[in-house]
Design an enzyme around this catalytic site. Structure first.
Site, PDB file in Angstrom:
ATOM      1  N   ARG A 147       0.834  -1.203   0.000  1.00 28.71           N
ATOM      2  CA  ARG A 147       0.000   0.000   0.000  1.00 28.71           C
ATOM      3  C   ARG A 147       0.864   1.246   0.000  1.00 28.71           C
ATOM      4  NH1 ARG A 147      -1.321   2.784   4.375  1.00 28.71           N
ATOM      5  NH2 ARG A 147      -1.241   0.997   5.783  1.00 28.71           N
TER       6      ARG A 147
ATOM      7  N   ASP B 282      -7.155  17.491 -16.642  1.00 25.53           N
ATOM      8  CA  ASP B 282      -7.473  16.098 -16.965  1.00 25.53           C
ATOM      9  C   ASP B 282      -7.004  15.851 -18.398  1.00 25.53           C
ATOM     10  OD1 ASP B 282      -8.648  13.688 -17.777  1.00 25.53           O
ATOM     11  OD2 ASP B 282     -10.342  13.951 -16.428  1.00 25.53           O
TER      12      ASP B 282
ATOM     13  N   LYS C  26      -8.094   4.454 -19.855  1.00 21.28           N
ATOM     14  CA  LYS C  26      -8.390   4.772 -21.247  1.00 21.28           C
ATOM     15  C   LYS C  26      -7.147   4.644 -22.123  1.00 21.28           C
ATOM     16  CE  LYS C  26     -12.431   7.244 -19.684  1.00 21.28           C
ATOM     17  NZ  LYS C  26     -12.355   6.796 -18.264  1.00 21.28           N
TER      18      LYS C  26
ATOM     19  N   TYR D 222     -16.858  15.532 -17.111  1.00 22.37           N
ATOM     20  CA  TYR D 222     -17.266  14.134 -16.972  1.00 22.37           C
ATOM     21  C   TYR D 222     -18.296  13.993 -15.848  1.00 22.37           C
ATOM     22  CZ  TYR D 222     -16.848   9.258 -15.456  1.00 22.37           C
ATOM     23  OH  TYR D 222     -17.113   7.974 -15.058  1.00 22.37           O
TER      24      TYR D 222
END
Length: 398
Positions: free
Chosen positions: A46, A171, A196, A98
């Site tokens: 982590r 973004d 993406k 978005y």
């Protein structure tokens, strides 16, 4: 080195005595230490993992940043960026945003005392006025936007934001660092839905944040560890593999996208096409001043929600999906899918057409893709005509 070379030429395994050409998958949760006096580089995945660190360093180089952090999703990455904003402060964001980002702002951050305000970031005068009025801590933009492909001038907005003490986050999911590198134009942070184009194969859910300022980076890395949203080792390994073909994929995708957009632009059933590669796009000049390609995503309108719905349901090669950027072409209705979490009245106020169809072009042969869209448009038009005939007949009978 040129970008295409940097994609595949990097230290795949720093310090590994065996010299592997591919980064090893450190599929382990914990790491041993020799003693309590030792401070190992890794102790718990982590907090840090060798596979993930190679990916983070690689993405930072590609974006021209100092370091990056990768997360379990694009929304997790965006959440890390918004953690820089404190209660009582605000965020200024673009209007073409978005749907998941809007949901985060309105249903999570608002409850924490952080308000988001919206402005048309393509209008610099409006941005200046909003900055003076709101005094936000963070400005968040998408450019090009999803799905209308509007363009914000990064350098100009960065200057306006910095003059008022605000950070600028961009973004960059849609263009990817292959086509656009916002840090070079003054952005403080770059955010990716790495699901993406960075991945490109629709088999990883991931996000990334890249920065140049070390102090900002420390806060992002602290959040990544404290909240526990870091990307797992196997997904990091898959993403590393996907990134290597980024240039090849996008070159093919945007070449095909240009041909598809040209086909749609003259089709009688299509009323408007949004694609930065077309000379008619109003933001084309602004985009190519800061980017080097139009990308593989386009959208178009038909003037009818019913026609657009039938069209999407009639395609054979395009998968109906909420995402974009994969090697397989996809299609969808943003108002009913990726942007459905934005209320209808808000979509209308932001001029997001309900009939808008978004297309993500893959690496299939472009002639097959055009033929598929052509038959879907024909099928949707015939179905609509038949439905109209049935309705007319019923009215006559009644």
């Amino acid at each position: 080195m040129r970008f295409e070379t940097e994609l595949v030429q990097f230290d795949a395994a720093p310090g590994d005595p065996y010299g592997p050409t591919v980064t090893p998958l450190y599929q382990t949760a914990t790491f041993k230490r020799e003693s309590f006096d030792e401070e190992p580089q890794y102790d718990y995945s982590r907090s840090g993992n060798p596979t993930r660190r190679v990916l983070e360093d690689h993405l930072a180089r590609l974006e021209g940043g100092a370091r990056s952090a990768v997360f379990a999703s694009g929304m997790a990455a965006l959440s890390a960026v918004t953690s820089l904003v404190r209660t009582g402060e605000s965020i200024l964001a673009g209007v073409d945003l978005y749907g998941g980002t809007y949901r985060l702002f309105t249903r999570v951050l608002d409850g924490l005392g952080i308000q988001a305000k919206y402005v048309d970031t393509t209008n610099l005068d409006a941005v200046r006025d909003a900055l003076d009025r709101e005094r936000p801590r963070l400005v968040l933009i998408e450019t090009p936007t999803n799905p209308l492909l509007r363009v914000t001038r990064i350098r100009e907005v960065a200057a306006l934001a910095h003059a008022r003490g605000a950070l600028l986050a961009v973004d960059n999911s849609l263009p990817s660092p292959y086509l656009q590198r916002p840090l070079e134009h003054g952005a403080d942070l770059v955010v990716h839905s790495a699901t993406k184009y960075l991945c490109g194969h629709s088999d990883v859910t991931a996000g990334a944040v890249v920065w140049s300022d070390e102090e900002l980076g420390k806060r992002i890395l602290f959040y990544q560890n404290a909240v526990g949203t870091a990307l797992a080792p196997f997904e990091a390994w898959l993403l590393l593999r996907g990134v290597k073909t980024l240039a090849l994929r996008i070159d093919r995708q945007q070449e095909s996208a240009g041909k598809v957009a040209s086909f749609l632009a003259v089709h009688p059933r299509v009323t408007r096409v949004h694609y930065l590669g077309l000379p008619t796009h109003p933001d084309r000049e602004a985009h190519f001043a800061q980017a080097r390609g139009a990308g593989g995503v386009l959208s178009f309108e038909t003037g009818s929600v019913e026609l657009s719905t039938r069209l999407v349901e009639s395609v054979r090669l395009f998968g109906i999906t909420v995402s974009f950027g994969g090697v397989a072409s996809s299609i969808g209705l943003p108002a009913r899918m990726s942007h459905a979490s934005i209320p209808a009245e808000v979509r209308r106020s932001r001029r997001l057409p309900e009939d808008l169809v978004r297309v993500s072009i893959g690496i299939e042969h472009v002639d097959d893709l055009i033929a598929d869209l052509a038959q879907a448009l024909d099928a949707a038009s015939v179905s609509g005509s038949q439905q109209q005939e049935v309705t007319t007949c019923l009215k006559v009978v009644c």
